[in-house]
Design an enzyme around this catalytic site. Sequence first.
Site, short mmCIF file in Angstrom:
data_model
loop_
_atom_site.label_atom_id
_atom_site.label_comp_id
_atom_site.label_asym_id
_atom_site.label_seq_id
_atom_site.Cartn_x
_atom_site.Cartn_y
_atom_site.Cartn_z
N ASP A 45 3.33 8.60 -7.68
CA ASP A 45 2.79 8.68 -8.72
C ASP A 45 3.55 7.90 -9.78
O ASP A 45 5.04 7.40 -9.99
CB ASP A 45 3.47 10.04 -9.09
CG ASP A 45 3.21 10.02 -10.19
OD1 ASP A 45 2.81 9.36 -11.43
OD2 ASP A 45 3.68 11.34 -11.10
N HIS B 278 0.30 -8.41 7.78
CA HIS B 278 1.41 -7.49 8.84
C HIS B 278 2.37 -8.43 9.59
O HIS B 278 3.55 -7.74 9.96
CB HIS B 278 0.24 -7.41 10.28
CG HIS B 278 -0.13 -5.83 10.57
ND1 HIS B 278 1.42 -5.51 10.01
CD2 HIS B 278 -1.00 -4.90 11.40
CE1 HIS B 278 1.65 -4.18 12.52
NE2 HIS B 278 0.07 -4.30 11.75
#
Length: 428
Positions: free
Chosen positions: A371, A153
């Site tokens: 995708d 993070h």
Amino acid sequence: MEVQMLSTKLIKPSSPTPSHLRTLKLSPIDQLFTYTVKPSSICYYSAESSSSRSEDGERLNRLETSLSETLTLFYPLAGRYIKDSHSVDCNDEGVEYLEAKVEGQLSQLLSRRDEMLYQLVRLSGGESTSPVTSIQITRFDCGGLVIGVRIHHIVTDGFSAASFVSSWATASREGIGKLIFPTFGLTSFFPENDLPMLKPRPPPKISGTNEVVTRRFVFDGAKIPSLKARAHDPSFQREPSRVEVVIALIWRALMGVSKAKHGRLRTSLASLSMNLRPKIVPPLPPLCCGNLIARLKARFMADDSNGELPDLKDLVGLLRGVTKSNAAVPREDVYSTVIKSRNELHEALEEEEVDVFMFTSWGRLPFYEADFGWGKPVWVSKIPLPAEQIFLLDGEGGDGIDAWVGLNKQDMLQLQQDGDILAFTSSV
């Protein structure tokens, strides 16, 4: 079903990072996050009935090649964090890349969604010696695939992580020439003069057992309209959003848990994460990576309700009030705005008679558009952190909302019996 590890290697950028970009100084906002916090995203892809084994093999090879190419643009993710200097050494040592397999069907995992999730993305321990990023590719007998990504993070927030996954998918499917170049180095955009001092976060309040458990509550997309209708008020200029109504319902249910535990309704605060990028003026480049999030705080005063739980529309009104009040943030005020918001949160956490509920939403981030050649993911999940917080993700197929709720064990048992939770969700 077991995850069997096949290989582990480092994937490096396909071309070296220029010398003038080798050191990335972390911004004051980045430094608010400890290096031990490692958010994850896991994308699940069904097998294409028309694809052959050789086609799948070509796509898997393309995953590695396109990752290497994408890392030339997202170069800090292939570096190493240097704690002493609050920076990332963009040394091109590479991301951790694990390959695994499961002797079973992806549909079996999706029907169970159990502890096996924790085996779908990993990250080495340590600090300066360990990769900033870990990626795990897990193949199933049926041809299904799971891609797990975990990034520290201190280098990225949810927007940045989603941008990386989306860019990598585009590169794998269409080539790196289709990518928008990301921008790193937030310190070059914002002045650091006269920043307020960050107050330390107080230790957590201990109430009953301190064992934290996480449950996923599924808000089906088909039920969201009726929830919106219940939370609507004629005074609203627009109908409540799905995130607003889900946060309001969970917030109200948590108030009920607190009331049952303490014997009275208590003042409470919903702390909301906010992506600052759309608020900053003048605007930043379109793909500005790093940590650019602040914490908003909606406060419900128990004294104003005669001891009764508020209506959903009242909580939506409180949530909307704080989001509207932060319409624009001048660049010169970004750091001070974030630190001030953190200090206010820490002050609220110190109040003995106030309950603070932490919400983070990744709704509408483009994970469901990723995708890689296997089509769009049928589901996106995360690895829940062992903390009392509520994390919202788009539901299966991008509709609805999955709420990952972390609570101590006793409170979780109470929450699961709440009437609204039972009416509007299924628990997993």
